[in-house]
Design a protein around this motif. Structure first.
Motif, PDB file in Angstrom:
ATOM      1  N   CYS A 132      39.603  35.607  50.795  1.00  0.00           N
ATOM      2  CA  CYS A 132      40.667  34.780  51.382  1.00  0.00           C
ATOM      3  C   CYS A 132      41.570  35.596  52.307  1.00  0.00           C
ATOM      4  O   CYS A 132      42.140  35.070  53.267  1.00  0.00           O
ATOM      5  N   CYS A 133      41.728  36.882  52.016  1.00  0.00           N
ATOM      6  CA  CYS A 133      42.716  37.714  52.719  1.00  0.00           C
ATOM      7  C   CYS A 133      42.119  38.952  53.374  1.00  0.00           C
ATOM      8  O   CYS A 133      42.843  39.740  53.974  1.00  0.00           O
ATOM      9  N   CYS A 193      43.338  37.786  43.504  1.00  0.00           N
ATOM     10  CA  CYS A 193      43.449  38.399  44.835  1.00  0.00           C
ATOM     11  C   CYS A 193      44.791  39.124  44.915  1.00  0.00           C
ATOM     12  O   CYS A 193      45.852  38.508  44.757  1.00  0.00           O
ATOM     13  N   CYS A 196      47.093  37.697  47.818  1.00  0.00           N
ATOM     14  CA  CYS A 196      47.645  36.337  47.612  1.00  0.00           C
ATOM     15  C   CYS A 196      48.827  36.349  46.644  1.00  0.00           C
ATOM     16  O   CYS A 196      49.784  35.608  46.810  1.00  0.00           O
TER      17      CYS A 196
END
Ligand SMILES: [Zn+2]
Length: 223
Positions: A132-133, A193, A196
């Motif tokens: 996601c990052c 994560c 996040c």
């Protein structure tokens, strides 16, 4: 929040924890000086990790009962490992550079050389930056292609020309599996994560040079 634990390692009877922001580093945790390489340290007669610079560390109940070893991270992947009855434990720090250099295979080979059955080893993948990052460029993509061959592709997703999101955890799982660990003995902490969850984890990508480090540890049981 205290350190995070996993049932796979609890079943081995080893005290362990993946760090959060609230877990302080401790002098009791023997850690190598991490250099994004592939050397494996052990605890020398001096009580210090040897070699000093390494990215994995192993310890046994036969030689250093009660000792605690660990690694620190801020986005890279921490992996804690133990044999089913805690005769051997290990901690590994694996970012993309370490994965490319084979730090996981090196640590497992070391354990195998001591008679550890790799298919019985319990391995848990700790908090790290998620796809996601984590956007990377061709430098990382090419290094992973070289290390994992075509099987690297499924861990990458194109975001824009010359850039990909990469699932480091998936590559770590593959490294462990390739080296001989049974898939059912590989665990991962859910929803961790580092980038996040600023309230729980430090993240280098999010906080830059000012980022703190998460400390992850595993203790060899007393006899
Ligand atoms: Zn994320």
């Amino acid at each position: 929040m205290t350190a995070l634990t996993h049932p796979l390692l609890e079943a081995c009877g080893v005290r362990h924890g993946f760090g959060t922001r609230d877990v302080p580093t401790s002098a009791q945790i023997l850690r190598p000086k991490q250099v994004h390489g592939c050397l494996v340290a052990e605890i020398a007669a001096t009580g210090k990790p040897h070699p000093t610079e390494a990215d994995a560390i192993v310890a046994s109940r036969a030689s250093t009962p009660g000792s605690t070893i660990g690694v620190v991270t801020a986005d890279c992947v921490p992996i804690l490992l133990a044999t089913p009855r805690g005769e051997w434990v290990a901690a590994i720090h694996a970012g993309w550079r370490g994965l490319a250099k084979g730090v996981i295979a090196a640590a497992l080979q070391r354990l195998a050389s001591e008679g550890v059955q790799l298919k019985e080893l319990r391995c848990v993948i700790g908090p790290h930056i998620g796809p996601c990052c984590y956007e990377v460029d061709a430098l990382v993509y090419d290094a992973m292609q070289e290390a994992f061959g075509d099987s690297a592709a499924t861990a990458f997703e194109v975001t824009r020309p010359g850039h990909w999101k990469v699932a480091l955890g998936q590559l770590v799982q593959r490294s462990l599996h390739f080296a001989g660990v049974s898939p059912e003995h590989i665990g991962e902490l859910p929803d961790t994560c580092t980038c996040c969850h600023s309230e729980v984890f430090h993240s280098y990508r999010r906080d830059g040079e000012a980022s703190g480090r998460l400390v992850h540890f595993i203790q060899v049981p007393e006899p």
